[in-house]
Design a protein around this motif. Structure first.
Motif, PDB file in Angstrom:
ATOM      1  N   ALA A  16      -6.780  -0.295  -6.647  1.00  0.00           N
ATOM      2  CA  ALA A  16      -7.082  -0.092  -5.118  1.00  0.00           C
ATOM      3  C   ALA A  16      -5.780   0.926  -4.343  1.00  0.00           C
ATOM      4  O   ALA A  16      -6.030   1.427  -3.557  1.00  0.00           O
ATOM      5  N   GLU A  17      -4.657   0.704  -5.114  1.00  0.00           N
ATOM      6  CA  GLU A  17      -3.517   1.486  -4.491  1.00  0.00           C
ATOM      7  C   GLU A  17      -3.782   2.964  -4.871  1.00  0.00           C
ATOM      8  O   GLU A  17      -3.803   3.932  -4.251  1.00  0.00           O
ATOM      9  N   LEU A  18      -4.373   3.254  -6.201  1.00  0.00           N
ATOM     10  CA  LEU A  18      -4.687   4.845  -6.443  1.00  0.00           C
ATOM     11  C   LEU A  18      -5.887   5.085  -5.713  1.00  0.00           C
ATOM     12  O   LEU A  18      -6.003   6.443  -5.450  1.00  0.00           O
ATOM     13  N   GLU A  49       3.259   7.552  -0.902  1.00  0.00           N
ATOM     14  CA  GLU A  49       3.509   6.128  -1.017  1.00  0.00           C
ATOM     15  C   GLU A  49       2.800   5.202  -1.829  1.00  0.00           C
ATOM     16  O   GLU A  49       3.033   4.631  -2.432  1.00  0.00           O
ATOM     17  N   GLU A  50       1.159   5.517  -1.579  1.00  0.00           N
ATOM     18  CA  GLU A  50       0.421   4.605  -2.386  1.00  0.00           C
ATOM     19  C   GLU A  50       0.324   4.929  -3.867  1.00  0.00           C
ATOM     20  O   GLU A  50       0.158   4.328  -4.653  1.00  0.00           O
ATOM     21  N   SER A  51       0.703   6.226  -4.154  1.00  0.00           N
ATOM     22  CA  SER A  51       0.720   6.685  -5.824  1.00  0.00           C
ATOM     23  C   SER A  51       1.682   5.771  -6.206  1.00  0.00           C
ATOM     24  O   SER A  51       1.597   5.004  -7.451  1.00  0.00           O
ATOM     25  N   VAL A  52       2.934   5.526  -5.618  1.00  0.00           N
ATOM     26  CA  VAL A  52       3.910   4.748  -6.120  1.00  0.00           C
ATOM     27  C   VAL A  52       3.872   3.441  -5.920  1.00  0.00           C
ATOM     28  O   VAL A  52       4.092   2.892  -6.912  1.00  0.00           O
ATOM     29  N   HIS A  53       3.163   3.082  -5.047  1.00  0.00           N
ATOM     30  CA  HIS A  53       2.555   1.574  -4.966  1.00  0.00           C
ATOM     31  C   HIS A  53       1.914   1.238  -6.320  1.00  0.00           C
ATOM     32  O   HIS A  53       2.128   0.230  -7.213  1.00  0.00           O
ATOM     33  N   GLY A  54       1.004   2.155  -6.734  1.00  0.00           N
ATOM     34  CA  GLY A  54       0.262   1.958  -8.056  1.00  0.00           C
ATOM     35  C   GLY A  54       0.966   1.990  -9.173  1.00  0.00           C
ATOM     36  O   GLY A  54       1.065   1.086  -9.891  1.00  0.00           O
ATOM     37  N   GLU A 129       3.699  -3.270   8.323  1.00  0.00           N
ATOM     38  CA  GLU A 129       4.265  -2.031   8.846  1.00  0.00           C
ATOM     39  C   GLU A 129       3.092  -1.073   8.841  1.00  0.00           C
ATOM     40  O   GLU A 129       2.806  -0.111   9.663  1.00  0.00           O
ATOM     41  N   GLU A 130       2.487  -0.953   7.624  1.00  0.00           N
ATOM     42  CA  GLU A 130       1.244  -0.091   7.405  1.00  0.00           C
ATOM     43  C   GLU A 130       0.155  -0.122   8.326  1.00  0.00           C
ATOM     44  O   GLU A 130      -0.271   1.020   8.922  1.00  0.00           O
ATOM     45  N   GLU A 131      -0.207  -1.424   8.667  1.00  0.00           N
ATOM     46  CA  GLU A 131      -1.227  -1.541   9.819  1.00  0.00           C
ATOM     47  C   GLU A 131      -0.612  -1.409  11.171  1.00  0.00           C
ATOM     48  O   GLU A 131      -1.366  -0.899  11.759  1.00  0.00           O
TER      49      GLU A 131
HETATM   50 FE1  OFO Z   1      -0.251   0.439  -0.750  1.00  0.00          FE
HETATM   51  O1  OFO Z   1       0.201   0.201   1.107  1.00  0.00           O
HETATM   52 FE2  OFO Z   1      -1.165   0.424   2.128  1.00  0.00          FE
HETATM   53  O2  OFO Z   1      -2.503   0.339   1.395  1.00  0.00           O
END
Ligand code: OFO
Length: 177
Positions: A16-18, A49-54, A129-131
């Motif tokens: 989902a993150e990727l 950011e999303e890449s690093v979350h994954g 924060e993202e929302e």
């Molecule tokens: Fe991974 O932070 Fe939004 O989706």
């Protein structure tokens, strides 16, 4: 070692993150084609950011001695009618990711895996924060309407966003300072 049911759920969250990263990259390319360089930058930072979350979830699975599942990454949408349509999509997407993370945290609790619960809670809190960011930009775009001058002012603000690695001490993420 982590329970297989949780390891699989984390593999799905990596996916989902990727996918999120891929979606933001597609949005960034769309912004580039519209000549909105600030929006292009903001969405590209979101991609980073999303890449690093994954990758951080991936590193966690390896730390817990589990093999990631590598589910296929879906093709994202590549075209939108307007900047506001992009940010409405961002808001919908982030609400969806929040729901996935809440489910993951609930599963970790049910499985009595407190380390995973703690780990996942960073992501749950980050979603607030993202929302909020997506909502704020969407509202600005709503106020701007068809005013091109104000759109360019907002675009200049979005150009200022820079990527900051949220996990600077995670040595398991290669290539991210
Ligand atoms: Fe991974 O932070 Fe939004 O989706």
């Amino acid at each position: 070692m982590i329970k297989p049911v949780l390891a699989d759920a984390i593999s799905k969250q990596i996916n989902a993150e990727l996918y999120s990263a891929y979606l933001y990259l597609a949005m960034s390319a769309w912004a580039d084609a519209q000549g909105l360089d600030g929006m292009k930058n903001w969405l590209y930072v979101q991609y980073q950011e999303e890449s690093v979350h994954g990758l951080h979830l991936y590193a966690y699975l390896l730390d817990r001695d589990a093999a990631p599942a590598f589910y296929p990454i879906e093709k994202p949408e590549t075209s939108w009618d307007s900047p506001i349509a992009v940010f409405e999509h961002v808001a919908r997407h982030e609400a969806h990711v929040t729901a996935l993370l809440n489910d993951l945290a609930t599963l970790a609790m049910q499985e009595k895996d407190h380390a995973t619960y703690q780990f996942v809670m960073w992501y749950v809190n980050e979603q607030v924060e993202e929302e909020a960011n997506a909502d704020k930009i969407g509202k600005r775009l709503g106020l701007i309407g068809d005013n091109k001058g104000q759109l360019l002012t907002l675009d200049a603000e979005l150009a200022a966003r820079t990527f900051v690695n949220p996990f600077p001490t995670t040595g398991a993420i290669p290539g991210v300072a």
